[in-house]
Design an enzyme around this catalytic site. Sequence first.
Site, PDB file in Angstrom:
ATOM      1  N   MET A   1       0.848  -1.196   0.000  1.00  0.00           N
ATOM      2  CA  MET A   1       0.000   0.000   0.000  1.00  0.00           C
ATOM      3  C   MET A   1       0.886   1.250   0.000  1.00  0.00           C
ATOM      4  O   MET A   1       0.439   2.335   0.375  1.00  0.00           O
ATOM      5  CB  MET A   1      -0.934  -0.018   1.204  1.00  0.00           C
TER       6      MET A   1
ATOM      7  N   GLY B   1      11.344  -3.077   5.131  1.00  0.00           N
ATOM      8  CA  GLY B   1      10.606  -4.350   5.113  1.00  0.00           C
ATOM      9  C   GLY B   1      10.073  -4.628   3.712  1.00  0.00           C
ATOM     10  O   GLY B   1      10.241  -5.726   3.157  1.00  0.00           O
ATOM     11  N   HIS B   2       9.435  -3.621   3.107  1.00  0.00           N
ATOM     12  CA  HIS B   2       8.931  -3.798   1.734  1.00  0.00           C
ATOM     13  C   HIS B   2      10.084  -4.043   0.758  1.00  0.00           C
ATOM     14  O   HIS B   2       9.976  -4.868  -0.149  1.00  0.00           O
ATOM     15  CB  HIS B   2       8.205  -2.538   1.251  1.00  0.00           C
TER      16      HIS B   2
ATOM     17  N   ASP C   1       2.873  -9.500   8.979  1.00  0.00           N
ATOM     18  CA  ASP C   1       1.415  -9.682   8.991  1.00  0.00           C
ATOM     19  C   ASP C   1       1.145 -11.174   8.865  1.00  0.00           C
ATOM     20  O   ASP C   1       0.705 -11.660   7.823  1.00  0.00           O
ATOM     21  CB  ASP C   1       0.779  -8.890   7.846  1.00  0.00           C
TER      22      ASP C   1
ATOM     23  N   GLN D   1     -10.122  -2.615   2.811  1.00  0.00           N
ATOM     24  CA  GLN D   1      -9.588  -3.305   3.992  1.00  0.00           C
ATOM     25  C   GLN D   1      -9.485  -2.408   5.217  1.00  0.00           C
ATOM     26  O   GLN D   1      -8.952  -2.811   6.248  1.00  0.00           O
ATOM     27  CB  GLN D   1      -8.249  -3.959   3.673  1.00  0.00           C
TER      28      GLN D   1
ATOM     29  N   LEU E   1       6.721   2.986   1.597  1.00  0.00           N
ATOM     30  CA  LEU E   1       7.648   1.854   1.654  1.00  0.00           C
ATOM     31  C   LEU E   1       8.776   2.069   2.657  1.00  0.00           C
ATOM     32  O   LEU E   1       9.297   3.177   2.802  1.00  0.00           O
ATOM     33  CB  LEU E   1       8.246   1.614   0.262  1.00  0.00           C
ATOM     34  N   HIS E   2       9.140   0.982   3.339  1.00  0.00           N
ATOM     35  CA  HIS E   2      10.292   0.972   4.234  1.00  0.00           C
ATOM     36  C   HIS E   2      11.133  -0.248   3.891  1.00  0.00           C
ATOM     37  O   HIS E   2      10.799  -0.997   2.951  1.00  0.00           O
ATOM     38  CB  HIS E   2       9.835   0.973   5.699  1.00  0.00           C
TER      39      HIS E   2
ATOM     40  N   ARG F   1       3.322   2.281  10.063  1.00  0.00           N
ATOM     41  CA  ARG F   1       2.725   2.975  11.211  1.00  0.00           C
ATOM     42  C   ARG F   1       3.768   3.538  12.171  1.00  0.00           C
ATOM     43  O   ARG F   1       3.452   4.427  12.967  1.00  0.00           O
ATOM     44  CB  ARG F   1       1.838   2.028  12.016  1.00  0.00           C
TER      45      ARG F   1
HETATM   46  O1  PAF Z   1      -0.003  -5.837   3.644  1.00  0.00           O
HETATM   47  C1  PAF Z   1      -0.437  -4.916   2.932  1.00  0.00           C
HETATM   48  O2  PAF Z   1       0.198  -3.891   2.718  1.00  0.00           O
HETATM   49  C2  PAF Z   1      -1.833  -5.066   2.334  1.00  0.00           C
HETATM   50  O3  PAF Z   1      -2.706  -5.708   3.210  1.00  0.00           O
HETATM   51  C3  PAF Z   1      -1.830  -5.723   0.942  1.00  0.00           C
HETATM   52  C4  PAF Z   1      -1.347  -7.161   1.022  1.00  0.00           C
HETATM   53  C5  PAF Z   1      -0.959  -4.933  -0.001  1.00  0.00           C
HETATM   54  C6  PAF Z   1      -3.255  -5.747   0.383  1.00  0.00           C
HETATM   55  O4  PAF Z   1      -3.755  -4.463   0.225  1.00  0.00           O
END
Ligand code: PAF
Length: 277
Positions: free
Chosen positions: A31, A37-38, A151, A62, A34-35, A188
């Site tokens: 989403m 982790g991404h 997650d 979501q 980005l840090h 966050r």
């Molecule tokens: O983990 C996330 O950033 C979101 O839940 C995802 C998997 C991109 C779905 O919107």
Amino acid sequence: MTKIVRSVAELRALVRGWKAAGDVVGVVPTMGALHDGHLSLARAAKADCARVIVTIFVNPKQFNNPDDLLKYPRTETADAALLQAEGVDVIFAPMPDEVYPAGFATTVSVAGVAQPLEGALRPGHFDGVATVVAKLFGMTLADRGYFGQKDWQQLQVVQRLVRDLNIPVDVVGCETVREADGLAMSSRNARLDAGARAKAPALYAAMRRAALALRAGRGDALDACRTEVLAAGFDSVEYIELRDAATLDVAATLDQPLRLLAAAWLGGVRLIDNIPV
Ligand code: PAF
């Protein structure tokens, strides 16, 4: 050069070309904001796949709290620079009506693993995640999808989703990336003020001690963990629970892969973490 693509038609034309050349395609759904982790997910995808797509889409379905959706950081220019440096081929950053056009009427709902913990506390959250992930897999035509273990429950929901719907994507769960003091990286964390940021690593530290105590058979380990987190200055603890690692059912014995999962509030920010036991 990383290309930014906004439409499914353009994305699919690119991916079909790659696949015709025999390239394996990896996708990292995000989403944005980005840090490291991404970026570690993008690196894992780059190591395995000839072509890598990172999706950036703040998925309205979501968010059970509209305020959280409004406050969610949107940092596409900075994100694009980071992904360019990682050698990502494509950023797929669609507008909401490309993902959910007028008349959109389908919800993907995973039972079982999506129901406890985050599922119980954030009604509708995993329906939104499962729906968008199913769509992102369909839109990107990827062979492999990369998700963070941070997650953990989401990762199990996505695994269940691809198995149940025969979606031909290999789901890869990548290790949680932590700050030097142990705090799990999360978009966050940027919302923690200096005082809260200093207290935040106490959650992981308490969880590690609890994991050892659980393995040693201490029946009060979860209560002690909760007490320790509150004593460290957290405002409240939503849950600290020991669960079966795959089903997230309450763990009946210690003879199965187990996960300790927690959610707690600190300085107005909800932090989650999990570790193996
Ligand atoms: O983990 C996330 O950033 C979101 O839940 C995802 C998997 C991109 C779905 O919107």
